[in-house]
Design an enzyme around this catalytic site. Structure first.
Site, PDB file in Angstrom:
ATOM      1  N   THR A 109       6.407  -2.911  -1.969  1.00 27.04           N
ATOM      2  CA  THR A 109       6.000  -3.442  -0.658  1.00 27.04           C
ATOM      3  C   THR A 109       5.593  -4.905  -0.834  1.00 27.04           C
ATOM      4  O   THR A 109       5.162  -5.290  -1.925  1.00 27.04           O
ATOM      5  CB  THR A 109       4.801  -2.612  -0.155  1.00 27.04           C
ATOM      6  OG1 THR A 109       5.292  -1.344   0.231  1.00 27.04           O
ATOM      7  CG2 THR A 109       4.073  -3.259   1.021  1.00 27.04           C
ATOM      8  N   GLY A 134       3.712   4.478   7.900  1.00 28.01           N
ATOM      9  CA  GLY A 134       2.645   4.240   6.912  1.00 28.01           C
ATOM     10  C   GLY A 134       1.577   3.302   7.452  1.00 28.01           C
ATOM     11  O   GLY A 134       1.431   3.108   8.659  1.00 28.01           O
ATOM     12  N   ASP A 135       0.843   2.716   6.523  1.00 28.81           N
ATOM     13  CA  ASP A 135      -0.278   1.832   6.875  1.00 28.81           C
ATOM     14  C   ASP A 135       0.167   0.417   7.250  1.00 28.81           C
ATOM     15  O   ASP A 135      -0.577  -0.312   7.906  1.00 28.81           O
ATOM     16  CB  ASP A 135      -1.221   1.708   5.678  1.00 28.81           C
ATOM     17  CG  ASP A 135      -0.488   1.157   4.449  1.00 28.81           C
ATOM     18  OD1 ASP A 135       0.620   1.653   4.135  1.00 28.81           O
ATOM     19  OD2 ASP A 135      -1.001   0.216   3.816  1.00 28.81           O
ATOM     20  N   GLY A 154       0.165   4.751   1.717  1.00 31.52           N
ATOM     21  CA  GLY A 154      -0.298   4.320   3.037  1.00 31.52           C
ATOM     22  C   GLY A 154      -1.295   5.256   3.671  1.00 31.52           C
ATOM     23  O   GLY A 154      -2.198   4.809   4.397  1.00 31.52           O
ATOM     24  N   THR A 175      -1.243  -2.571  -0.374  1.00 30.33           N
ATOM     25  CA  THR A 175      -0.053  -1.865  -0.848  1.00 30.33           C
ATOM     26  C   THR A 175      -0.485  -0.631  -1.635  1.00 30.33           C
ATOM     27  O   THR A 175      -1.466  -0.680  -2.379  1.00 30.33           O
ATOM     28  CB  THR A 175       0.832  -2.765  -1.732  1.00 30.33           C
ATOM     29  OG1 THR A 175       1.800  -1.932  -2.392  1.00 30.33           O
ATOM     30  CG2 THR A 175       0.055  -3.525  -2.783  1.00 30.33           C
ATOM     31  N   GLY A 176       0.249   0.454  -1.440  1.00 26.65           N
ATOM     32  CA  GLY A 176      -0.081   1.698  -2.131  1.00 26.65           C
ATOM     33  C   GLY A 176       0.268   2.865  -1.231  1.00 26.65           C
ATOM     34  O   GLY A 176       1.093   2.729  -0.320  1.00 26.65           O
TER      35      GLY A 176
HETATM   36  N1  ASP Z   1       1.845   1.198   1.774  1.00 28.30           N
HETATM   37  C1  ASP Z   1       3.251   1.483   1.895  1.00 28.30           C
HETATM   38  C2  ASP Z   1       3.414   2.724   2.711  1.00 28.30           C
HETATM   39  O1  ASP Z   1       2.707   3.686   2.471  1.00 28.30           O
HETATM   40  C3  ASP Z   1       3.955   1.658   0.596  1.00 28.30           C
HETATM   41  C4  ASP Z   1       3.584   0.698  -0.528  1.00 28.30           C
HETATM   42  O2  ASP Z   1       2.732  -0.148  -0.380  1.00 28.30           O
HETATM   43  O3  ASP Z   1       4.195   0.781  -1.603  1.00 28.30           O
HETATM   44  O4  ASP Z   1       4.278   2.768   3.534  1.00 28.30           O
END
Ligand code: ASP
Length: 349
Positions: A218, A248-249, A272, A269-270
């Site tokens: 992301t 997602g977030d 979500g 990022t992570g």
């Molecule tokens: N946060 C993003 C989601 O959950 C994915 C990511 O940051 O890798 O859609």
């Protein structure tokens, strides 16, 4: 006469007076001198920018060459925003231009190179926020817009809404067809062989255990401009093998993206779902506003106390140009630059 004789201590005082005076002068002299010639103050930060390329990077699996490719890419892309800011451009322009460059780079899970969902397609999310006005815009589940961050900005500036999703967002993109920043592409444009391989592995794994893989890569950008304004932008393909329709977030203001001139601009990022559940973007700002934490302290608390282990990371900038970037995963490609000439690029801890 005894009456004329001073007490012993007093004579000692007299003999000690001259060395003591010399001592005092030598002690005061340097501070006097330095008061005349003040040391140069650290220069004020006129603008600052930080970017990330996703918290899911499995850095231990990369060869030196693969690491270098990512470092060079981050250096090239942060320069896009740094240039906009150095020329006096706005925080929003710097964020949009920088995130577009990240979206166009197939290394990252945003735009070209986005992850595959469970249907073997791509659904993209993005959002942008202006810290000066709290205006914000987001898109969820778009499938033919080359640069979702630009459509998110148009949702902010051209509608009275904040988030448009799926067919509604595509229809809005149709209406914006005269804008040069809204280019349409077939969904297959976003596919890369590397992402297809990761998706097929995830499908196999999911047959064994029901879990979606974090979508490594992301992208996000946070900025302080020369006018004192903050802005944040985030863009993603989401989680590998996510269900069709999952949001997602990233497009959710206050979760994966947030900006407030009074505190900071944040991009996350992570996984979500953790970011939404814990209002990570807004919470980082609230820790500064309500608890009086510094940017660094707020980011530390968010990443190491609020987010679950292996949950992800954030980048943030405050109105003084301080930058904080941290994650509780093994890697998060990231870069920081500012008007003093600072340039930092890192992949792992
Ligand atoms: N946060 C993003 C989601 O959950 C994915 C990511 O940051 O890798 O859609």
């Amino acid at each position: 006469m005894n009456t004329c004789r001073r007490p012993l201590e007093s004579r000692y005082d007299q003999r000690l007076a001259i060395p003591a005076l010399l001592c005092l002068v030598s002690f005061l002299l340097p501070s006097f001198t330095s008061a005349q010639e003040p040391k140069p103050m650290p220069s004020k930060i006129d603008f600052a920018i930080a970017i990330h390329g996703g918290a899911g990077l499995r850095i231990q699996k990369l060869t030196e060459e693969e690491k270098n490719i990512r470092i060079e890419s981050l250096k090239r892309i942060i320069e896009v925003g740094r240039k906009v800011l150095a020329e006096g451009g706005t925080a929003l322009d710097a964020v949009e231009q920088t995130v577009r460059a990240l979206e166009d780079d197939p290394l990252f899970n945003a735009g070209k190179g986005a992850v595959f969902n469970a249907n073997g397609e791509h659904e993209l999310d993005a959002s942008i926020m202006d810290g000066a006005t709290h205006q914000c815009g987001g898109v969820a589940g778009v499938s033919t817009v080359k640069n979702p961050i630009s459509l998110a900005r148009l949702v902010m500036s051209e509608t009275r809404h904040i988030i448009l999703g799926f067919h509604g967002a595509e229809q809005f993109a149709d209406e914006m067809k005269d804008r040069p920043q809204i280019e349409r592409v077939p969904n297959s444009y976003f596919s890369t062989d590397a992402r297809r391989k990761i998706w097929l592995e995830a499908v196999e794994e999911e047959k064994k255990k029901q879990a979606a893989k974090p979508g490594t890569g992301t992208v996000g950008c946070v900025v302080l401009d020369k006018h004192g304004n903050l802005a944040a932008g985030t863009s993603t393909g989401g989680l590998t093998n996510k269900r069709w329709g999952r949001i997602g977030d990233t497009p959710i203001i206050g979760a994966g993206n947030y900006a407030d001139n009074a505190t900071c601009a944040v991009s996350g990022t992570g996984v979500g779902e953790h970011f939404i559940r814990n209002s990570i973007g807004y919470r980082t700002s609230a820790l500064m506003e309500l608890k009086g934490l510094s940017l660094e302290e707020a980011v530390q608390e968010i990443v190491h106390k609020v987010l679950p282990a292996e949950g992800g990371g954030v980048i943030a900038v405050d109105r003084l140009g301080n930058i904080a970037m941290d994650m509780n995963t093994a890697g998060m490609p990231r870069a920081a630059a500012d008007s003093t000439g600072r340039l930092e690029v890192k992949l792992g801890k």
